[in-house]
Design a protein around this motif. Structure first.
Motif, PDB file in Angstrom:
ATOM      1  N   TYR A 127      43.652  31.363  51.350  1.00  0.00           N
ATOM      2  CA  TYR A 127      42.990  30.535  50.444  1.00  0.00           C
ATOM      3  C   TYR A 127      43.276  30.449  48.997  1.00  0.00           C
ATOM      4  CZ  TYR A 127      38.886  30.683  53.548  1.00  0.00           C
ATOM      5  OH  TYR A 127      37.995  30.320  54.642  1.00  0.00           O
ATOM      6  N   ARG A 128      43.754  31.429  48.374  1.00  0.00           N
ATOM      7  CA  ARG A 128      44.397  31.379  46.921  1.00  0.00           C
ATOM      8  C   ARG A 128      45.361  30.253  46.916  1.00  0.00           C
ATOM      9  NH1 ARG A 128      45.013  37.245  47.994  1.00  0.00           N
ATOM     10  NH2 ARG A 128      43.076  38.165  46.984  1.00  0.00           N
ATOM     11  N   LYS A 175      38.661  31.120  45.917  1.00  0.00           N
ATOM     12  CA  LYS A 175      38.765  32.521  45.494  1.00  0.00           C
ATOM     13  C   LYS A 175      38.114  33.295  46.556  1.00  0.00           C
ATOM     14  CE  LYS A 175      38.117  31.332  40.533  1.00  0.00           C
ATOM     15  NZ  LYS A 175      37.142  31.512  39.553  1.00  0.00           N
ATOM     16  N   GLN A 229      37.243  36.346  47.292  1.00  0.00           N
ATOM     17  CA  GLN A 229      36.374  37.219  46.929  1.00  0.00           C
ATOM     18  C   GLN A 229      35.013  36.681  46.823  1.00  0.00           C
ATOM     19  OE1 GLN A 229      38.728  36.279  45.093  1.00  0.00           O
ATOM     20  NE2 GLN A 229      38.139  36.191  42.800  1.00  0.00           N
ATOM     21  N   ARG A 230      34.775  35.310  46.608  1.00  0.00           N
ATOM     22  CA  ARG A 230      33.774  34.932  46.397  1.00  0.00           C
ATOM     23  C   ARG A 230      33.300  34.105  47.741  1.00  0.00           C
ATOM     24  NH1 ARG A 230      33.159  31.042  41.476  1.00  0.00           N
ATOM     25  NH2 ARG A 230      31.408  30.664  42.284  1.00  0.00           N
ATOM     26  N   ARG A 279      43.478  35.872  52.923  1.00  0.00           N
ATOM     27  CA  ARG A 279      42.902  35.479  51.445  1.00  0.00           C
ATOM     28  C   ARG A 279      44.280  34.982  50.782  1.00  0.00           C
ATOM     29  NH1 ARG A 279      41.198  40.918  52.825  1.00  0.00           N
ATOM     30  NH2 ARG A 279      42.917  41.873  52.291  1.00  0.00           N
TER      31      ARG A 279
END
Length: 226
Positions: A65-66, A71, A73-74, A62
């Motif tokens: 990715y950020r 995002k 969470q998506r 995660r």
């Protein structure tokens, strides 16, 4: 023809801890899902918390990715998406013997695992940060669609275009493993704190599972570091 993937320096600048293990498998007779592949999926769902590094490894993805503007969470990494589905449904969908095999390994080890039809690649795969606008073939509402990728996005690609978006989030249509695929490329992608030895063990289990499918299967592996 050489089929050794490359990782651009900017990927290791983004995540110095990134390590991948590439497997090129030949003469693999893919089949429909069978009792063995269904059992692998079931066993993986029952062992979601077996890997002590699982939660921290998915958290690292995660963060990765950020770091390039996604995002999570998506659009979560593939391992987290599979894990979430297993938690929600209590099972994973069967696709075919090969896809079932690498999905089971992905869930059990909490590691993104990609599987591609190596025969349709134009050159070897490269992991890069996109300039922006590179073509990615996908589907939307059941219809073929080509969409451009975002600037700075981490993608796998060949000479024709992007084969996987957002590092390991979504695979393109062109290079998917199908019923007639016999030359296959797999990539297992690891960040800290997953041990390198666990990465090697996951790859060994994948190779063992592929060789179970036919007597003529061969596989070569390459560890990809910075």
């Amino acid at each position: 023809m050489s089929f050794i993937p490359t990782i651009a320096p900017e990927i290791h600048a983004l995540r110095p801890d990134f390590t991948a293990l590439s497997i090129l498998a030949e003469s693999v007779p893919n089949t429909e899902s069978d009792a063995h592949s269904l059992a692998l999926l079931s066993q993986a769902c029952a062992a979601l918390n077996a890997a002590p590094w699982a939660d921290e490894h998915l958290a690292a993805w995660r963060d990765a990715y950020r770091a390039f503007g996604a995002k999570p969470q998506r659009t979560p990494c593939s391992a987290e998406a599979l894990r979430s589905r297993a938690l929600r449904d209590g099972q994973l969908p069967a696709v075919n013997a090969v896809v079932d095999l690498y999905n089971a390994i992905s869930v059990r080890y909490a590691i993104p695992v990609g599987g591609e039809d190596a025969a349709v690649y134009d050159g070897a795969p490269s992991l890069i940060r996109a300039i922006g606008g590179e073509p990615f073939d996908t589907t939307r509402d059941g219809q073929p669609k080509v969409e451009p990728v975002d600037p700075g996005e981490v993608v796998w690609r060949d000479a024709k275009g992007v084969t996987c978006r957002r590092w390991n989030w979504r695979q393109g249509v062109r290079t998917r493993i199908g019923a007639g695929t016999t030359r296959m490329w797999f990539v297992l992608e690891r960040l800290e704190p997953m041990p390198i030895e666990a990465l090697r063990q996951a790859a060994a289990e994948l190779v063992e599972g592929l060789k179970r499918l036919g007597p003529n299967v061969t596989a070569s592996t390459v560890l990809l570091r910075g």
